[in-house]
Design an enzyme around this catalytic site. Structure first.
Site, short mmCIF file in Angstrom:
data_model
loop_
_atom_site.label_atom_id
_atom_site.label_comp_id
_atom_site.label_asym_id
_atom_site.label_seq_id
_atom_site.Cartn_x
_atom_site.Cartn_y
_atom_site.Cartn_z
CB CYS A 52 -1.30 7.24 1.15
SG CYS A 52 -2.61 6.22 1.86
CD GLU A 62 -2.86 -1.17 0.11
OE1 GLU A 62 -3.09 -0.08 -0.47
OE2 GLU A 62 -3.38 -2.23 -0.25
#
Length: 486
Positions: A254, A219
């Site tokens: 993010c 991720e």
């Protein structure tokens, strides 16, 4: 340079891995009873320790208690409750149809735990991004080593304490430390590695995993773009964009909007609306706001300050720009009409700076987006169905929001993951279970029912029968077997 404590931890790593592998081989983690027991313990951990968790988040990241609860505890609690509700269904064998050539037989897919998993967590959501993948690993029946981020030491210490108190110490272990400890962990053989962080370290993780052919979920991040055209309600759009950019961890997220692509005709009005929204959210002096997180440490503060102080960037600031080192504070900042070759556009910003690029339309926006690696998230603000469809189909991204930012992450039944440089694999809900599981294909047959044509010698009749079986010609097979057809 490693501290004495890290050196001691590095020495202990192989023993920890060996002990957890023994637990895995015992089979205890495979049982539904163990999985449910651990999930109930995770839920109790979350319910019992809200104040300790939010206090630790405030100390490490300057998060308010409300933001800490909303972004770290609620998300993990939701994931845990869903796993407890769905575990029976996830674990159940999945029956699949068989073929003529395997008749009479039954086929099924069984999800089995991959084995010993390593979870390496980031610093921006240092609690929930430990617990969320851990829930998937427990649900799948894996033993786990957790490596929290050393950049948020208070949260890391708290995780180590809580995991030891609430969960099975023989199957779940926390290893604290910095780069030397992470390096030692990556030298071990794992059955699964789950890493959340940046692409640079992601490559290191993947290279280490490749030595043992270990599957990975990465991720990562990237520059998440936002497209805005003249069909939207600017006030609603500004609120959702500002909330996504500055309302969560001061842009250190993010999937936070990284830059805006705005249709030329609405730029002045959008900028003014966003300025008003920032004041509405955080006041005239955001340094005094209790709802705006701080930059995580001095290194990241210096990195972001350097972007702001670059002459080509500083002259384009139309709002904010203030930064105070002693407070690790950087104001919500808007940069207008920034060239694509400036430092602020070269990498993911991961902070409270928001560039606006002026465009004429969808074609130009797509050209800009496609000039960067595939993002972890892409946001489209348009009420025009044809624009929505074109961008949804035309831009590859880990996930998307249409007239919204960030919120797709909160839906537990939507997979969350990247594509290309923004990551690989996905989790949340059933996808978390799948991330730590192997789908084992099984064919069950009795001792009768073999078709003679399966075995040599292959006569012309047998060859004819095999061809009809391969073609799925049930009637033809029956006729041949009855001797009514060749």
């Amino acid at each position: 340079m490693a501290t004495q404590q890290e050196e001691e931890t590095v020495v202990r790593v192989p023993q920890i891995v060996q002990e957890l592998n023994q637990t895995m081989r015992s089979g205890i983690t495979r049982t539904k009873e163990w999985r449910m027991q651990q999930l109930r313990a995770v839920l109790k951990l979350l319910e019992d320790n809200e104040e300790r968790i939010t206090t630790a988040l405030a100390k490490d990241l300057g998060k308010s208690a409300h933001e800490g609860y909303l972004t770290e505890i609620v998300q993990a609690t939701s994931s845990c409750k869903l796993a407890m509700k769905e575990l029976n269904k996830w674990m159940a064998p999945q029956k699949v149809p068989t073929t003529l050539i395997t008749f009479p037989g039954k086929a099924a897919i069984i999800a089995e735990p991959l084995g010993l998993a390593l979870i390496i967590a980031p610093w921006n959501f240092p609690f929930s991004l430990v617990i969320d993948p851990l829930i998937g690993a427990i649900s799948a029946g894996c033993a786990v080593v957790i490596k929290p981020s050393e950049i948020t030491p208070t949260v890391s210490s708290l995780i180590a304490d809580l995991i030891q108190k609430y969960l099975d110490k023989k199957a779940i272990h926390v290893v604290e430390g910095g780069v030397p400890v992470a390096t030692a962990l990556l030298e071990q053989k794992w059955d699964k590695i789950f890493y959340t962080g940046n692409p640079k370290v992601g490559r290191i993780v993947m290279a280490a995993a490749a030595k043992h052919l270990t599957p990975v979920t990465l991720e990562l991040g990237g520059k998440c773009p936002v497209y805005i055209d003249d069909s939207v309600d600017l006030k609603v759009s500004a609120q959702r964009i500002c909330h996504g950019k500055w309302g969560f961890n001061c842009g250190q997220t993010c999937i936070a909007p990284d830059y805006l692509l705005v249709q030329e005709s609405i730029v002045p009005k959008l900028v003014e609306t966003m300025k008003d929204t920032i004041v509405q959210f955080f006041g005239e002096d955001p340094s005094k706001s209790g709802d705006l997180s701080r930059i995580v440490n001095e290194n990241h503060f210096q990195r972001l300050s350097k972007l702001l102080d670059d002459p080509r960037t500083s002259e384009k600031i139309v709002h904010g720009g203030q930064h105070v080192k002693e407070l690790l504070f950087i104001a919500p900042t808007i940069i207008l009409d920034i060239p694509l070759d400036t430092p602020v556009m070269s990498d993911e910003i991961f902070g409270p700076i928001l560039p606006i690029i002026i465009i004429k339309g969808v074609d130009e926006a797509m050209d800009v987006i496609l000039s960067f690696p595939k993002p972890l998230a892409f946001y489209v603000f348009s009420t025009k169905k044809e624009v929505q469809e074109r961008l949804v189909i035309g831009i590859s991204a880990g996930g998307m929001g249409v007239n919204e930012t960030m919120m797709h992450f909160t839906i537990p039944r939507l997979p969350f993951g990247g594509v290309g440089e923004s990551g690989m694999g996905a989790y949340h809900g059933k996808d978390s279970f799948d991330a730590f599981s192997h789908k084992k294909a099984i064919l069950y047959k009795g001792m009768r029912g073999d078709i003679p044509a399966r075995f040599p010698p292959y006569t012309s009749e047998k060859k004819s029968l095999v061809r009809r079986v391969a073609a799925g010609d049930v009637i033809g097979v029956l006729l041949v077997m009855l001797g009514l057809k060749k």
